[in-house]
Write a protein that holds these residues in place. Structure first.
Motif, mmCIF file in Angstrom:
data_model
loop_
_atom_site.group_PDB
_atom_site.id
_atom_site.type_symbol
_atom_site.label_atom_id
_atom_site.label_comp_id
_atom_site.label_asym_id
_atom_site.label_seq_id
_atom_site.Cartn_x
_atom_site.Cartn_y
_atom_site.Cartn_z
ATOM 1 N N GLN A 173 0.836 -1.204 0.000
ATOM 2 C CA GLN A 173 0.000 0.000 0.000
ATOM 3 C C GLN A 173 0.874 1.259 0.000
ATOM 4 O O GLN A 173 0.555 2.245 -0.666
ATOM 5 N N LYS A 174 1.981 1.223 0.728
ATOM 6 C CA LYS A 174 2.900 2.367 0.755
ATOM 7 C C LYS A 174 3.456 2.650 -0.648
ATOM 8 O O LYS A 174 3.554 3.804 -1.065
ATOM 9 N N ILE A 175 3.832 1.595 -1.385
ATOM 10 C CA ILE A 175 4.345 1.763 -2.759
ATOM 11 C C ILE A 175 3.276 2.432 -3.625
ATOM 12 O O ILE A 175 3.553 3.336 -4.411
ATOM 13 N N THR A 180 -5.711 4.280 3.349
ATOM 14 C CA THR A 180 -4.961 3.855 4.539
ATOM 15 C C THR A 180 -5.215 2.406 4.933
ATOM 16 O O THR A 180 -4.785 1.984 6.005
ATOM 17 N N GLN A 181 -5.884 1.646 4.068
ATOM 18 C CA GLN A 181 -6.134 0.248 4.437
ATOM 19 C C GLN A 181 -4.805 -0.498 4.556
ATOM 20 O O GLN A 181 -3.945 -0.422 3.684
ATOM 21 N N VAL A 214 2.275 5.273 10.161
ATOM 22 C CA VAL A 214 2.272 5.588 8.726
ATOM 23 C C VAL A 214 1.004 6.348 8.354
ATOM 24 O O VAL A 214 1.032 7.270 7.541
ATOM 25 N N GLN A 215 -0.129 5.985 8.979
ATOM 26 C CA GLN A 215 -1.366 6.745 8.761
ATOM 27 C C GLN A 215 -1.165 8.205 9.146
ATOM 28 O O GLN A 215 -1.616 9.106 8.435
ATOM 29 N N GLN A 216 -0.469 8.425 10.253
ATOM 30 C CA GLN A 216 -0.207 9.796 10.713
ATOM 31 C C GLN A 216 0.628 10.551 9.680
ATOM 32 O O GLN A 216 0.371 11.725 9.383
ATOM 33 N N GLU A 217 1.624 9.887 9.099
ATOM 34 C CA GLU A 217 2.465 10.519 8.076
ATOM 35 C C GLU A 217 1.640 10.824 6.830
ATOM 36 O O GLU A 217 1.792 11.877 6.199
ATOM 37 N N PHE A 218 0.727 9.914 6.482
ATOM 38 C CA PHE A 218 -0.182 10.153 5.357
ATOM 39 C C PHE A 218 -1.041 11.390 5.618
ATOM 40 O O PHE A 218 -1.226 12.227 4.730
ATOM 41 N N HIS A 219 -1.550 11.521 6.844
ATOM 42 C CA HIS A 219 -2.372 12.689 7.185
ATOM 43 C C HIS A 219 -1.575 13.987 7.024
ATOM 44 O O HIS A 219 -2.092 14.981 6.499
ATOM 45 N N LEU A 220 -0.310 13.981 7.431
ATOM 46 C CA LEU A 220 0.547 15.171 7.263
ATOM 47 C C LEU A 220 0.734 15.494 5.781
ATOM 48 O O LEU A 220 0.707 16.655 5.374
ATOM 49 N N PRO A 264 -12.997 8.359 11.516
ATOM 50 C CA PRO A 264 -12.087 9.344 12.106
ATOM 51 C C PRO A 264 -11.170 9.990 11.079
ATOM 52 O O PRO A 264 -10.805 11.164 11.193
ATOM 53 N N GLU A 265 -10.795 9.216 10.052
ATOM 54 C CA GLU A 265 -9.921 9.738 9.003
ATOM 55 C C GLU A 265 -10.619 10.862 8.222
ATOM 56 O O GLU A 265 -10.056 11.940 8.015
#
Length: 302
Positions: free
Chosen positions: A139-141, A160-161, A167-173, A193-194
């Motif tokens: 998913q990160k790739i 974010t699945q 990593v979810q927090q970094e995605f939010h940033l 929440p997302e």
């Protein structure tokens, strides 16, 4: 002068015969906006996205991106967009770097310092073969591939699945950085929440139909909230049960628990007639809001 909307759907319908698609969708996404597209699996979220990108064709209506027609101008739309599918297919034999280099060659104008920076932020080993990676690392790739050319529009289907909380927090940033740069995100999700944290507005889709498009704040303001008022001595529930917006009143000794929709002013004024020891308000989560909307209308699977 308002800048033109990035996405505009007008009466968009996709029929699969007996299987439900989407029906008469009309909505828009503004520049610099994070637009949440919310609904359970099977509601029509992915169908909407696939129509937007011309992977499937509408039965009726139309959808435009950057003012361009999704069918006639799909190549230009793809050039200016980044896309993470909900069920992505990666080239399993390649390493992460090789996979991203393949997409970079197709796209052109990719800053590799930025790409490697994304890899570090997501704690992603880009030198490992994709087939050896866990679901979350794959998913990160996919996320790096979507973000790496800094597109004007990001279309993210359940992004974010499989990601761990850090990593979810970094995605939010990263989402907040994209918004700050004036770029737009269309975010399909069923993670309440997302959506609550990231989105400016949200469209709620149910059984192929758009049942609401609202600002997050307005959506929550209309939802039921719970008030707990602790009095110095017992107060009769009848002092509150007929006030506007009050749905339910429970008495527990000196405490009244009220379910309220809308303004709190009448309740505060009524409480002021008695000696109040404590007052607590429980704000509705977006999940509460969502369930309130889903409680309307026909029954059946979402």
């Amino acid at each position: 002068v308002r800048v033109a909307d990035v996405i505009v759907a007008e009466g968009l319908t996709k029929s699969y015969g007996k299987r439900r698609g989407v029906i008469d969708l009309s909505f828009s996404v503004q520049p610099g906006e994070v637009f949440g597209y919310l609904g359970p699996n099977g509601a029509g979220k992915t169908t909407t996205i696939r129509t937007m990108l011309d992977f499937i064709r509408p039965t009726n209506g139309r959808i435009s991106v950057f003012g361009l027609d999704s069918r006639a101008d799909s190549i230009e739309i793809h050039r200016r967009s980044g896309y993470l599918p909900g069920e992505r297919a990666l080239y399993e034999r390649l390493t992460g770097v090789e996979f991203l280099a393949h997409f970079a060659a197709l796209r052109g104008e990719v800053d590799w310092r930025y790409v490697r920076g994304l890899g570090e932020r997501f704690d992603c080993d880009l030198n490992a073969r994709i087939r050896s990676l866990s679901h979350g690392n794959k998913q990160k790739i996919g996320l790096i591939q979507a973000f790496m050319h800094r597109p004007e529009l990001l279309i993210l289907d359940e992004p974010t699945q499989g990601l761990d909380p850090l990593v979810q927090q970094e995605f939010h940033l990263l989402v907040e950085e994209v918004r700050a740069e004036g770029r737009s995100i269309f975010l399909s999700s069923h993670v309440m929440p997302e959506v609550e944290r990231l989105c400016d507005r949200v469209g709620i889709i149910r059984e192929g139909r758009l049942i609401a498009v609202e600002d997050i704040g307005d959506l929550k303001a209309r939802a039921l909230r719970t008030l707990e008022i602790h009095f110095a001595q017992p107060v009769p529930p009848s002092a509150f049960s007929r006030l506007p917006g009050v749905r339910d009143v429970e008495q527990h000794g000196d405490t009244l628990r009220l379910t309220v929709a809308g303004r709190l002013d009448p309740i505060v004024k009524a409480a002021g007639q008695f000696e109040v020891v404590d007052l607590a308000s429980h704000e509705p989560s977006l999940e509460d809001v969502f369930l309130a909307f889903y409680g309307k209308g026909e029954n059946g699977a979402g």
